[in-house]
Design an enzyme around this catalytic site. Structure first.
Site, short mmCIF file in Angstrom:
data_model
loop_
_atom_site.label_atom_id
_atom_site.label_comp_id
_atom_site.label_asym_id
_atom_site.label_seq_id
_atom_site.Cartn_x
_atom_site.Cartn_y
_atom_site.Cartn_z
N ALA A 106 -39.27 20.07 17.80
CA ALA A 106 -40.09 18.90 17.54
C ALA A 106 -39.25 17.87 16.82
CB ALA A 106 -41.30 19.28 16.70
N LYS A 107 -39.11 16.69 17.39
CA LYS A 107 -38.32 15.62 16.78
C LYS A 107 -39.21 14.84 15.81
CE LYS A 107 -35.39 13.23 19.17
NZ LYS A 107 -34.88 12.29 20.21
N ILE A 108 -38.78 14.81 14.56
CA ILE A 108 -39.56 14.20 13.50
C ILE A 108 -38.73 13.11 12.82
CG2 ILE A 108 -40.83 14.62 11.36
CD1 ILE A 108 -42.03 16.06 13.78
#
Length: 221
Positions: free
Chosen positions: A86-88
């Protein structure tokens, strides 16, 4: 250094996965927009191509709780495994979300990084990867390569498990220089990946080989 493909164009990915040793794919809303397809269509296509390699998917929620729900929703809907990240973004809510997402058993890639300190805070928050933007820094008279080197040095100095995924490139030389700085990975668009693996002298050498081999390679295979 390992290579990832920074594109959601299915045809480009099929070409790359045919010959290039890419270890995964990264996406963001801009890349999805360029592909011209909604996530409901593009995600199954990407998963089919990527298979067990890494898939980094940008979350678009603004609040930590929503980022967590979004990350879980992708994982559940598409039965994603340990290759899913998950790119945060490194916002206040993003930093809050990172340990929450990690506690949910989902990998985290901290993105939109422009300073060494942003990367270090993300690493402390549990990010598996930190993604500094090289060319965007260079465009504002900063030193993207130097920032990558500082991040690598800090992570090594403090014994952190986080790895560096350098992003945002406009030239092959930028890719070369981040590799020399010790970045563990780089995510690169199709055009630059094609350019970095090729050289006109290589093409000429192959032509010479073929010419000189005429009539001499007489073993069947």
């Amino acid at each position: 250094m390992i290579y990832l493909a920074d594109t959601a164009d299915v045809e480009e990915l099929k070409k790359l996965f045919y010959y290039f040793p890419v270890e995964g794919v990264t996406t963001n809303p801009t890349i999805i927009a360029l592909a011209g397809k909604p996530m409901s269509i593009i995600m199954p296509e990407l998963i089919e191509i990527v298979q067990d390699k890494m898939l980094h998917v940008q979350m678009i929620s603004n609040k930590a709780d929503d980022m967590l729900r979004e990350a879980i929703a992708y994982k559940a809907k598409y039965s994603l495994g340990d290759n899913y990240y998950a790119k945060i973004p490194v916002t206040a809510e993003g930093y809050k979300a990172m340990p929450m997402i990690k506690d949910a058993g989902i990998n985290v890639t901290a993105t939109a990084i422009f300073t060494q300190q942003q990367a270090l805070v993300a690493a402390r928050a549990g990010a598996d990867w930190v993604a500094p933007y090289v060319n965007r820094l260079d465009n504002i008279s900063s030193h993207g390569i130097e920032v990558v080197g500082n991040i690598v040095e800090n992570i090594e100095r403090f014994g952190l498990k986080t790895k560096v995924l350098a992003a945002s490139f406009k030239t092959v030389d930028q890719v070369h220089r981040v590799s020399m700085m010790g970045s563990q990975a780089a995510t690169i668009n199709f055009e630059i990946l094609e350019r970095l693996r090729s050289h006109p002298m290589t093409d000429m050498s192959v032509e010479w080989f073929e010419k000189d081999a005429g009539g001499l390679y007489d073993i069947d295979f």
